[in-house]
Scaffold this motif. Structure first.
Motif, PDB file in Angstrom:
ATOM      1  N   ARG A   7      65.735  42.343  84.923  1.00  0.00           N
ATOM      2  CA  ARG A   7      66.117  40.993  85.344  1.00  0.00           C
ATOM      3  C   ARG A   7      67.602  40.732  85.179  1.00  0.00           C
ATOM      4  NH1 ARG A   7      62.214  40.078  88.742  1.00  0.00           N
ATOM      5  NH2 ARG A   7      60.167  39.648  87.821  1.00  0.00           N
ATOM      6  N   GLY A   8      68.213  41.348  84.193  1.00  0.00           N
ATOM      7  CA  GLY A   8      69.622  41.146  83.904  1.00  0.00           C
ATOM      8  C   GLY A   8      69.950  41.786  82.577  1.00  0.00           C
ATOM      9  N   PRO A   9      71.206  41.705  82.126  1.00  0.00           N
ATOM     10  CA  PRO A   9      71.577  42.334  80.857  1.00  0.00           C
ATOM     11  C   PRO A   9      70.673  41.898  79.707  1.00  0.00           C
ATOM     12  CG  PRO A   9      73.533  41.633  82.040  1.00  0.00           C
ATOM     13  CD  PRO A   9      72.365  41.089  82.801  1.00  0.00           C
ATOM     14  N   TYR A  10      70.133  42.883  79.006  1.00  0.00           N
ATOM     15  CA  TYR A  10      69.256  42.690  77.849  1.00  0.00           C
ATOM     16  C   TYR A  10      67.979  41.925  78.203  1.00  0.00           C
ATOM     17  CZ  TYR A  10      73.469  44.134  75.403  1.00  0.00           C
ATOM     18  OH  TYR A  10      74.577  44.835  74.993  1.00  0.00           O
ATOM     19  N   LEU A  42      69.364  52.571  78.796  1.00  0.00           N
ATOM     20  CA  LEU A  42      70.044  51.539  78.020  1.00  0.00           C
ATOM     21  C   LEU A  42      71.369  51.130  78.642  1.00  0.00           C
ATOM     22  CD1 LEU A  42      69.296  52.804  74.404  1.00  0.00           C
ATOM     23  CD2 LEU A  42      67.981  51.209  75.811  1.00  0.00           C
ATOM     24  N   HIS A  43      72.011  52.034  79.416  1.00  0.00           N
ATOM     25  CA  HIS A  43      73.226  51.635  80.127  1.00  0.00           C
ATOM     26  C   HIS A  43      72.916  50.478  81.073  1.00  0.00           C
ATOM     27  CE1 HIS A  43      75.121  55.134  78.481  1.00  0.00           C
ATOM     28  NE2 HIS A  43      74.465  55.997  79.236  1.00  0.00           N
ATOM     29  N   MET A  44      71.782  50.574  81.758  1.00  0.00           N
ATOM     30  CA  MET A  44      71.376  49.486  82.655  1.00  0.00           C
ATOM     31  C   MET A  44      70.963  48.263  81.849  1.00  0.00           C
ATOM     32  SD  MET A  44      69.273  51.459  85.684  1.00  0.00           S
ATOM     33  CE  MET A  44      68.116  52.261  84.570  1.00  0.00           C
ATOM     34  N   GLU A  52      70.348  46.569  90.454  1.00  0.00           N
ATOM     35  CA  GLU A  52      69.971  45.277  90.999  1.00  0.00           C
ATOM     36  C   GLU A  52      68.816  44.658  90.218  1.00  0.00           C
ATOM     37  OE1 GLU A  52      69.031  45.808  95.071  1.00  0.00           O
ATOM     38  OE2 GLU A  52      71.079  46.310  95.679  1.00  0.00           O
ATOM     39  N   ALA A  53      68.879  43.339  90.033  1.00  0.00           N
ATOM     40  CA  ALA A  53      67.762  42.628  89.435  1.00  0.00           C
ATOM     41  C   ALA A  53      66.531  42.815  90.313  1.00  0.00           C
ATOM     42  CB  ALA A  53      68.086  41.137  89.309  1.00  0.00           C
ATOM     43  N   GLY A  54      65.393  43.006  89.684  1.00  0.00           N
ATOM     44  CA  GLY A  54      64.153  43.262  90.406  1.00  0.00           C
ATOM     45  C   GLY A  54      63.780  44.722  90.497  1.00  0.00           C
ATOM     46  N   THR A  55      64.675  45.617  90.035  1.00  0.00           N
ATOM     47  CA  THR A  55      64.393  47.055  90.068  1.00  0.00           C
ATOM     48  C   THR A  55      63.324  47.422  89.044  1.00  0.00           C
ATOM     49  OG1 THR A  55      66.648  47.592  90.785  1.00  0.00           O
ATOM     50  CG2 THR A  55      65.380  49.366  89.731  1.00  0.00           C
ATOM     51  N   VAL A  56      62.333  48.189  89.476  1.00  0.00           N
ATOM     52  CA  VAL A  56      61.360  48.765  88.544  1.00  0.00           C
ATOM     53  C   VAL A  56      62.015  49.975  87.894  1.00  0.00           C
ATOM     54  CG1 VAL A  56      59.105  49.837  88.268  1.00  0.00           C
ATOM     55  CG2 VAL A  56      59.394  47.948  89.884  1.00  0.00           C
ATOM     56  N   LEU A  57      62.099  49.974  86.582  1.00  0.00           N
ATOM     57  CA  LEU A  57      62.803  51.024  85.849  1.00  0.00           C
ATOM     58  C   LEU A  57      61.885  52.216  85.571  1.00  0.00           C
ATOM     59  CD1 LEU A  57      64.713  48.783  83.257  1.00  0.00           C
ATOM     60  CD2 LEU A  57      65.507  49.612  85.484  1.00  0.00           C
TER      61      LEU A  57
END
Length: 380
Positions: A7-10, A42-44, A52-57
């Motif tokens: 969703r965003g940082p952290y 963790l970089h992401m 991008e927000a919404g990416t499945v990790l």
């Protein structure tokens, strides 16, 4: 299906997303049994990439084949498989030469060769920290595993970090009888140390400052070097009677920190140049990026890391870099696991359900004591 979404940082969220489907005749869909949180995730997580927000990790995946496209002939429904983090076509020039990590056909991102699941700049592919994963070019990319659930925690390392650690020792030119040094005692660094031991190193030094990581290094027979206690270069030169290590592996990357926590992207490269002997080799498998707006220096923001190249040249050292071509190694590493010669699961500290992923990211990112490798079980 349930999946871990950035969703965003952290900020990651486990939520419902559409199930993957067979989109091309060469696709497969894999039901994930184990997926891991990688140090490079963790970089992401920290907002240090343009993901991008919404990416499945999730790029460290294994499971059971659920469906295959009509052009898939080697892999079949019900097969237990490891999914390399590289997405390779198998037919471009780089793939044919064994460099599946630099496939020229699978990533439409301008200027980038090589694709991966759920990662910034590595193509439009959803990750596998989810219940299901679409795998393009399934016959090329999937590695069959013995049926059942034996060695699950070992086999889950085959998708990335075990081959990456092994690749670091290959890039460094490690030979039997060498003294090898690994900077970074995280999962990849510990896999590099494990690989160096299997490949016949006389001694393996692991440089870090976290007690849990150094304890794991000693557990597999490596020599722990605490860089917060004294200059690591001096410790290594003393331990090798002034000669220096024969080769070294960089398993830290662009967010290298000194003991006080200040970031110095050139720190580990400089230490390796100084602590590896003349004509020795250095393998760099820690992640570096061409753009890092959050970097500590202006040059590093543009991917320019000014390390001690003059000494590197004068010492006649050689350096290899880049992401590991997993397919080059994963079959052999699988067989080493089955034979009992390799046990990469020694780094596993936590096995969580998928719904606990956000907590896993938080603890792992903070480098909390004992959080050395986190596995996620979507079926839990």
């Amino acid at each position: 299906m349930r999946a871990v979404v950035y969703r965003g940082p952290y900020d990651v969220e486990v939520t419902d997303v559409p199930d993957p489907t067979i989109e091309q005749p060469t696709d497969a869909v894999v039901r994930i049994t184990t997926t891991n949180i990688c140090g490079s995730d963790l970089h992401m997580f920290e907002g240090r990439t343009n993901v991008e927000a919404g990416t499945v990790l999730g790029h460290e995946n294994m499971g059971i084949v659920e469906a295959v496209g009509p052009a898939v002939t080697r892999v079949k429904v019900g097969d237990r498989v490891s999914v390399p983090f590289n997405i390779a076509c198998g037919t471009c020039r780089n793939c044919l030469q064994g460099w599946t990590s630099f496939c020229t056909r699978t990533n439409p991102t301008e200027g980038v060769d090589g694709a991966a699941y759920g990662y910034a700049n590595m193509g439009p592919y959803a990750g596998g920290q989810a219940e299901l994963l679409r795998v393009p070019f399934a016959d090329v990319n999937l590695l069959e595993l013995p049926a059942g659930d034996e060695h699950e925690n070992d086999f889950t390392m085959l998708s990335d970090i075990f081959p990456t650690g092994w690749h670091g020792t290959v890039l460094a030119g490690q030979q039997p009888g060498d003294d090898a040094v690994v900077f970074g005692g995280g999962p990849v660094g510990l896999m590099a140390a494990h690989s160096a031991m299997i490949r016949g190193a006389a001694r393996v030094f692991v440089v870090d400052k976290e007690p849990d990581r150094l304890a794991l290094a000693e557990r597999i027979g490596a020599v722990a070097v605490d860089f917060s206690a004294a200059d690591p270069v001096e410790q290594l030169i003393d331990a090798t009677h002034g000669r220096g290590a024969d080769c070294g592996v960089e398993a830290v990357g662009y967010q290298a920190h000194d003991p006080s926590g200040d970031e110095h992207p050139e720190l580990v490269l400089d230490n390796l140049v100084q602590s590896v002997r003349t004509t020795g080799g250095i393998g760099v498998v820690g992640v570096y990026v061409p753009e890092d707006p959050g970097a500590a220096t202006e040059g590093a923001k543009e991917g320019r890391v000014a390390f001690d190249y003059g000494t590197f040249f004068m010492k006649g050292q050689h350096m290899g870099t880049g992401q590991a071509p997993v397919k080059r190694y994963n079959r052999q590493l699988r067989d080493l696991i089955v034979a009992g010669r390799a046990t990469p699961s020694f780094i596993v500290s936590h096995e969580l359900s998928l719904d606990e992923a956000a907590s896993g990211y938080e603890h792992f990112d903070k480098r909390e004591d004992g959080w050395t490798k986190v596995l996620l079980r979507p079926a839990s």
